[in-house]
Design an enzyme around this catalytic site. Structure first.
Site, short mmCIF file in Angstrom:
data_model
loop_
_atom_site.label_atom_id
_atom_site.label_comp_id
_atom_site.label_asym_id
_atom_site.label_seq_id
_atom_site.Cartn_x
_atom_site.Cartn_y
_atom_site.Cartn_z
N ARG A 227 4.89 5.18 8.52
CA ARG A 227 4.91 3.78 8.92
C ARG A 227 5.29 3.69 10.40
O ARG A 227 6.12 4.46 10.88
CB ARG A 227 5.91 2.96 8.09
N GLU A 256 -1.04 -4.18 12.25
CA GLU A 256 -2.34 -3.59 11.95
C GLU A 256 -3.35 -4.69 11.65
O GLU A 256 -3.03 -5.59 10.85
CB GLU A 256 -2.23 -2.63 10.76
N HIS A 275 -5.38 4.18 10.40
CA HIS A 275 -4.74 4.15 9.08
C HIS A 275 -5.73 4.56 7.99
O HIS A 275 -5.91 3.86 6.98
CB HIS A 275 -4.17 2.76 8.79
#
Length: 308
Positions: A227, A256, A275
């Site tokens: 994270r 994000e 991601h």
């Protein structure tokens, strides 16, 4: 049962049919950073939802009894507030162990072998010497892991295949693990590469800051597949600019998606990916199927994968 699915990735007709067999389904493909996501949750009794939340959805849950989060991490959901409303929350653990471990090591190889430096040099016709640039070998180097659960353990196995030594800083050093546990300061001082494989918690948030970077080897690299909250981005960029850290790679950002001008995206010593560490085809299907299985189990009166 009124079911709302705001799905991280599109569900197949068969997957939607499994939810439709349980009740009335309202289906939406999730949009990252959608400020209207809370409104989509109104009226749901059961909710299947992406873990990429940019708003607190709990105030919008007027009828909800169950949430199935499409991921292992639930840090973007206010789980405590949901529990206060009597909502059962389940997640999807261990669906992408191999995928994330493989991607973490791909990023590690990317920074060690300077993969991103080659194409621009070749495109510009700037390769004029016998050795365009030097790279880093892995045999005999030390990999440090922050967190050594299933993903960390899999990364350790890959690293050992490359002849690396592996150490880890873990929440409970008393538990027996295949990887030697070391204090955080030793992890920083000993490691040539550090991979972050721990969840975002009160203890880990901001753990990699200026003080931490000052203790790392100047030739070391940091790889984050966990994270973004674990890393102080401003301190990371400063360490890279000042030569106190050789390189970094990250698959995660805050927020994000990141803004196009995010300095992480443009720094010459940072390798980035959007991601996607978890996103192999088989992991994706496990995620979707198991998030639906959570709803089926709740409807049958026997909830599974309940977040504790």
């Amino acid at each position: 049962m009124r079911i709302t699915a705001i799905s991280l990735c599109p569900m197949s007709a068969g997957q939607k049919a499994r939810l439709e067999a349980l009740g009335e389904l309202r289906y939406h493909d999730a949009v990252l950073g959608d400020p209207g996501m809370g409104g989509l949750c109104r009226g749901a009794e059961a909710l299947v939802i992406t873990p990429r939340l940019s708003v607190d959805i709990v105030p919008f849950l007027d009828r909800c009894r169950f949430i199935s989060v499409q991921g292992a991490g639930t840090d973007a959901l206010n789980v405590a507030a949901a529990r206060e409303k009597g909502i059962v929350v389940s997640n999807v653990p261990d669906f992408c162990t191999d995928a994330v471990a493989e991607h973490a090591f791909s990023l590690l190889l990317g920074v060690a072998k300077r993969i991103a430096a080659g194409p621009p040099m070749l495109h510009a016709g700037a390769w004029t010497t016998a050795l365009a640039y030097t790279t880093v070998g892995l045999r005999g180097k030390t990999l440090g892991l922050l967190g050594c659960g299933k993903i960390g353990g899999r990364i350790a196995g890959i690293a050992r295949g490359f002849g690396m030594d592996v150490v880890a800083t873990v929440r409970d050093p008393s538990k027996t693990r295949a990887v030697p546990a070391v204090p955080f300061h030793a992890l920083l001082e000993q490691s040539d590469f550090i991979v972050l494989a721990a969840p975002a918690t009160e203890r880990t948030t901001g753990m990699f800051n200026a003080a931490a970077f000052a203790r790392m080897k100047p030739q070391a690299a940091l790889i984050n597949v966990s994270r973004a909250a674990l890393v102080n981005t401003a301190d990371l960029l400063a360490a890279l600019d000042q030569g106190r850290l050789a390189a970094a790679a990250t698959d995660v950002f805050a927020p994000e998606p990141p803004a196009p001008g995010d300095p992480l995206l443009h720094h010459p010593k940072v390798l980035v990916s959007p991601h996607v560490a978890w996103g192999t085809e088989d992991a994706l299907q496990r995620l979707l199927d198991l998030s639906i299985a959570n709803v089926e189990a709740f409807a049958g009166g026997q909830p599974i994968n309940v977040v504790s």
